[in-house]
Write a protein that holds these residues in place. Structure first.
Motif, mmCIF file in Angstrom:
data_model
loop_
_atom_site.group_PDB
_atom_site.id
_atom_site.type_symbol
_atom_site.label_atom_id
_atom_site.label_comp_id
_atom_site.label_asym_id
_atom_site.label_seq_id
_atom_site.Cartn_x
_atom_site.Cartn_y
_atom_site.Cartn_z
ATOM 1 N N SER A 80 -2.355 -3.462 8.995
ATOM 2 C CA SER A 80 -1.955 -4.079 7.725
ATOM 3 C C SER A 80 -0.767 -5.010 7.921
ATOM 4 O O SER A 80 0.060 -4.820 8.800
ATOM 5 N N ASN A 100 2.883 -3.347 3.057
ATOM 6 C CA ASN A 100 2.455 -2.251 2.198
ATOM 7 C C ASN A 100 3.366 -2.162 0.980
ATOM 8 O O ASN A 100 4.454 -2.725 0.966
ATOM 9 N N GLU A 120 -1.775 -3.819 2.561
ATOM 10 C CA GLU A 120 -2.359 -5.132 2.378
ATOM 11 C C GLU A 120 -2.926 -5.598 3.704
ATOM 12 O O GLU A 120 -2.243 -5.639 4.718
ATOM 13 N N ASP A 155 -4.403 -11.969 3.182
ATOM 14 C CA ASP A 155 -4.438 -12.865 2.044
ATOM 15 C C ASP A 155 -4.941 -14.201 2.543
ATOM 16 O O ASP A 155 -4.688 -14.592 3.668
ATOM 17 N N CYS A 165 -6.009 -11.563 -2.158
ATOM 18 C CA CYS A 165 -5.414 -10.498 -1.351
ATOM 19 C C CYS A 165 -6.415 -9.355 -1.262
ATOM 20 O O CYS A 165 -7.281 -9.211 -2.120
ATOM 21 N N ALA A 179 -6.457 -5.069 -0.043
ATOM 22 C CA ALA A 179 -5.638 -3.927 0.349
ATOM 23 C C ALA A 179 -6.495 -2.668 0.387
ATOM 24 O O ALA A 179 -7.530 -2.584 -0.277
ATOM 25 N N CYS A 216 -1.329 -8.795 -4.561
ATOM 26 C CA CYS A 216 -1.923 -7.458 -4.647
ATOM 27 C C CYS A 216 -1.109 -6.539 -5.565
ATOM 28 O O CYS A 216 -1.666 -5.750 -6.316
#
Length: 192
Positions: free
Chosen positions: A122, A125, A135, A138, A144, A146, A176
């Motif tokens: 990721s 977060n 996340e 994007d 986005c 997640a 997000c």
């Protein structure tokens, strides 16, 4: 165009998750879980076969959780497109339009094969519903994606989130995070 972006993202994420599995020492030959991860049309790779649904809710039930008023803060103008139930490899979800003709908020149940590799890949977060949203990606700050992991979810399951920014709307810096209230309402309906 959007389909091409999503397919590109899915391929890139699948490769990243596969690299993470190899780097972490996971041996797919000895893994008793499914061979790929649960697709988020938002980009988290999908199971190749249906997996057990850990909830009694259907995609239509999840669509009923959020009212037009719940989705309104994410939209641009009046939206007449109806929510659309989704079924990703047997797991329920829903897509709510954020602008007629462009973009969706999509929330659905997810079961990635290698949750830890997905989380470690990721980019950032944030906190949501007593848990953490990781996340994944994007697309130029216009979309986005997640993966949400909460303590109340069955082991290995979480929520997949995707949000497209409507044209000229929303602070795209934390796109997000703008869907936290909607995500929390769906988590509550799931009992997670």
């Amino acid at each position: 165009m959007k389909l091409v972006r999503r397919l590109s993202w899915t391929i890139a994420t699948t490769a990243l998750v596969a690299m993470g599995a190899v780097a972490c020492g996971d041996d797919p030959a000895t893994d008793n879980t499914a061979s790929s991860s649960n697709q988020i049309p938002t980009g988290v790779a999908a199971q190749s076969a249906s997996v057990e649904n850990p909830t009694q809710l259907s995609g239509a039930d999840i669509c009923a959780v959020l009212s037009p008023e719940d989705v309104a803060p994410l939209t641009n103008g009046k939206v007449t497109d109806s929510p659309k139930p989704t079924d990703t490899q047997g797991l329920p979800g829903c897509k709510w339009a954020v602008q007629d003709g462009w973009g969706w908020l999509e929330i659905g149940v997810s079961k990635p094969t290698n949750e830890s590799a997905l989380i470690s890949a990721s980019k950032s977060n944030y906190q949501v519903g007593g848990g953490t949203a990781y996340e994944q990606f994007d697309e130029g700050l216009a979309t986005c994606q997640a993966y949400v992991q909460v303590p109340g979810a069955p082991k290995g399951y979480g929520l997949r989130i995707s949000l497209d920014a409507p044209m000229g709307q929303l602070d795209k810096t934390n796109l997000c995070e703008s869907a936290i209230p909607q995500t929390e309402k769906v988590l509550k309906a799931l009992g997670w």
